[in-house]
Design a protein around this motif. Sequence first.
Motif, PDB file in Angstrom:
ATOM      1  N   PHE A 192      26.985  37.115  35.100  1.00 41.69           N
ATOM      2  CA  PHE A 192      28.070  37.470  36.014  1.00 41.69           C
ATOM      3  C   PHE A 192      28.622  38.738  35.649  1.00 41.69           C
ATOM      4  N   GLU A 193      29.506  39.215  36.607  1.00 42.29           N
ATOM      5  CA  GLU A 193      30.204  40.432  36.681  1.00 42.29           C
ATOM      6  C   GLU A 193      31.773  40.285  37.462  1.00 42.29           C
ATOM      7  N   TYR A 194      32.477  40.803  36.548  1.00 40.24           N
ATOM      8  CA  TYR A 194      33.834  40.711  37.257  1.00 40.24           C
ATOM      9  C   TYR A 194      34.384  42.265  37.208  1.00 40.24           C
ATOM     10  N   PHE A 195      35.029  42.306  38.383  1.00 40.68           N
ATOM     11  CA  PHE A 195      35.702  43.644  38.493  1.00 40.68           C
ATOM     12  C   PHE A 195      37.050  43.223  39.434  1.00 40.68           C
ATOM     13  N   SER A 196      38.048  43.915  38.897  1.00 40.80           N
ATOM     14  CA  SER A 196      39.559  43.835  39.471  1.00 40.80           C
ATOM     15  C   SER A 196      39.954  42.027  39.532  1.00 40.80           C
ATOM     16  N   GLU A 197      39.500  41.373  38.390  1.00 37.66           N
ATOM     17  CA  GLU A 197      39.704  40.175  38.402  1.00 37.66           C
ATOM     18  C   GLU A 197      39.131  39.078  39.206  1.00 37.66           C
ATOM     19  N   THR A 198      38.125  39.623  39.798  1.00 40.69           N
ATOM     20  CA  THR A 198      37.203  38.910  40.971  1.00 40.69           C
ATOM     21  C   THR A 198      35.700  38.886  40.334  1.00 40.69           C
ATOM     22  N   GLN A 199      35.131  37.966  40.670  1.00 40.40           N
ATOM     23  CA  GLN A 199      33.647  37.840  40.160  1.00 40.40           C
ATOM     24  C   GLN A 199      32.946  38.497  41.525  1.00 40.40           C
TER      25      GLN A 199
ATOM     26  N   PHE B  16      22.476  30.972  36.501  1.00 40.98           N
ATOM     27  CA  PHE B  16      22.706  30.076  35.456  1.00 40.98           C
ATOM     28  C   PHE B  16      23.377  28.872  35.995  1.00 40.98           C
ATOM     29  N   PRO B  17      23.553  27.698  35.143  1.00 39.87           N
ATOM     30  CA  PRO B  17      24.211  26.566  35.882  1.00 39.87           C
ATOM     31  C   PRO B  17      25.686  26.621  35.571  1.00 39.87           C
ATOM     32  N   GLY B  18      26.343  25.998  36.306  1.00 44.03           N
ATOM     33  CA  GLY B  18      27.725  25.945  36.475  1.00 44.03           C
ATOM     34  C   GLY B  18      28.468  25.780  34.847  1.00 44.03           C
ATOM     35  N   ARG B  19      27.913  25.132  34.023  1.00 44.59           N
ATOM     36  CA  ARG B  19      28.255  25.298  32.746  1.00 44.59           C
ATOM     37  C   ARG B  19      29.011  26.522  32.125  1.00 44.59           C
ATOM     38  N   PHE B  20      28.337  27.671  32.854  1.00 50.86           N
ATOM     39  CA  PHE B  20      28.811  29.140  32.414  1.00 50.86           C
ATOM     40  C   PHE B  20      29.711  29.458  33.473  1.00 50.86           C
ATOM     41  N   SER B  21      30.889  29.865  32.729  1.00 46.24           N
ATOM     42  CA  SER B  21      31.887  30.423  33.848  1.00 46.24           C
ATOM     43  C   SER B  21      32.622  31.614  32.982  1.00 46.24           C
ATOM     44  N   GLY B  22      33.336  32.461  33.823  1.00 43.01           N
ATOM     45  CA  GLY B  22      34.026  33.521  33.313  1.00 43.01           C
ATOM     46  C   GLY B  22      35.187  33.915  33.986  1.00 43.01           C
ATOM     47  N   ARG B  23      36.001  34.828  33.429  1.00 45.39           N
ATOM     48  CA  ARG B  23      37.331  35.354  34.165  1.00 45.39           C
ATOM     49  C   ARG B  23      37.402  36.435  33.570  1.00 45.39           C
ATOM     50  N   GLN B  24      38.615  37.317  34.401  1.00 42.19           N
ATOM     51  CA  GLN B  24      39.075  38.323  33.808  1.00 42.19           C
ATOM     52  C   GLN B  24      40.405  38.706  33.997  1.00 42.19           C
ATOM     53  N   PHE B  25      41.036  39.191  33.159  1.00 43.43           N
ATOM     54  CA  PHE B  25      42.415  39.372  33.187  1.00 43.43           C
ATOM     55  C   PHE B  25      42.806  40.705  33.716  1.00 43.43           C
ATOM     56  N   SER B  26      44.261  40.806  33.914  1.00 48.38           N
ATOM     57  CA  SER B  26      44.830  41.880  34.571  1.00 48.38           C
ATOM     58  C   SER B  26      44.466  43.345  33.862  1.00 48.38           C
ATOM     59  N   ASN B  27      44.384  43.057  32.347  1.00 48.15           N
ATOM     60  CA  ASN B  27      44.283  44.357  31.735  1.00 48.15           C
ATOM     61  C   ASN B  27      42.621  44.549  31.435  1.00 48.15           C
TER      62      ASN B  27
ATOM     63  N   HIS C 244      37.978  51.233  32.092  1.00 46.45           N
ATOM     64  CA  HIS C 244      36.754  50.442  32.653  1.00 46.45           C
ATOM     65  C   HIS C 244      37.496  49.196  33.394  1.00 46.45           C
ATOM     66  N   ARG C 245      37.059  48.838  34.479  1.00 45.16           N
ATOM     67  CA  ARG C 245      37.456  47.770  35.252  1.00 45.16           C
ATOM     68  C   ARG C 245      36.396  46.805  35.587  1.00 45.16           C
ATOM     69  N   SER C 246      35.059  47.314  35.299  1.00 42.83           N
ATOM     70  CA  SER C 246      34.047  46.280  35.639  1.00 42.83           C
ATOM     71  C   SER C 246      33.518  45.688  34.056  1.00 42.83           C
ATOM     72  N   VAL C 247      33.640  44.470  33.987  1.00 39.97           N
ATOM     73  CA  VAL C 247      32.757  43.582  33.077  1.00 39.97           C
ATOM     74  C   VAL C 247      31.882  42.823  33.157  1.00 39.97           C
ATOM     75  N   SER C 248      30.505  42.928  32.732  1.00 39.60           N
ATOM     76  CA  SER C 248      29.465  42.062  33.029  1.00 39.60           C
ATOM     77  C   SER C 248      29.096  41.232  31.752  1.00 39.60           C
TER      78      SER C 248
END
Lengths: 112, 116
Positions: free
Chosen positions: B47-54, B60-71, B29-33
């Motif tokens: 938020f949702e990330y797909f192929s390392e991109t949001q 939600f306020p900017g205090r909430f953030s995320g990221r996705q790695f190459s795996n 799976h490549r999409s993570v929400s």
Amino acid sequence: EDQVTQSPEALRLQEGESSSLNCSYTVSGLRGLFWYRQDPGKGPEFLFTLYSAGEEKEKERLKATLTKKESFLHITAPKPEDSATYLCAVQGTKAAGNKLTFGGGTRVLVKP
Amino acid sequence: KAGVTQTPRYLIKTRGQQVTLSCSPISGHRSVSWYQQTPGQGLQFLFEYFSETQRNKGNFPGRFSGRQFSNSRSEMNVSTLELGDSALYLCASSLESGALGGNTIYFGEGSWLTVV
């Protein structure tokens, strides 16, 4: 903005007493309507996805149907293990990606 | 086949601290929400990330953030914690993102965050 309303908020059933849960939705264009089951303290468990009006899907004692404005989850002859919160969610065409908009859920309690 | 794995399952933090939650999606799976679930607001999209991109972001306020790695593994971070951030944080994974025909979306068991 996509909106989902579920009714009733709570439902108490006797074992074997069939009933239906309602999910009314407003969406610019429907990509999919999702049903999940959630047990206390756990994540939602996927049940069904419906894509177009008239579509029906079944799984054991559960049957989901879809019209242009609402979806129903029918529980036939429920057992105590069917007790859970049932969540409905929509995915609209205007929302990028996989964003789901959820309703508030229906808490179902099936008594033996 | 392993499902969506979230760690930690439970944690308690103090107001003002920050927290990082981790999610390993279903293999392939490549999409993570990410979603926040509270008794008052229900399930809300973060938020949702797909192929390392949001791909998409909720209100939600900017205090909430995320990221996705190459795996495809993902992390979400909440900085300067507030009492109202106490919630169940759920991760969901899917094969693709934004398919016209829809995607089956699977959820993990969640991370219970309590802010004191």
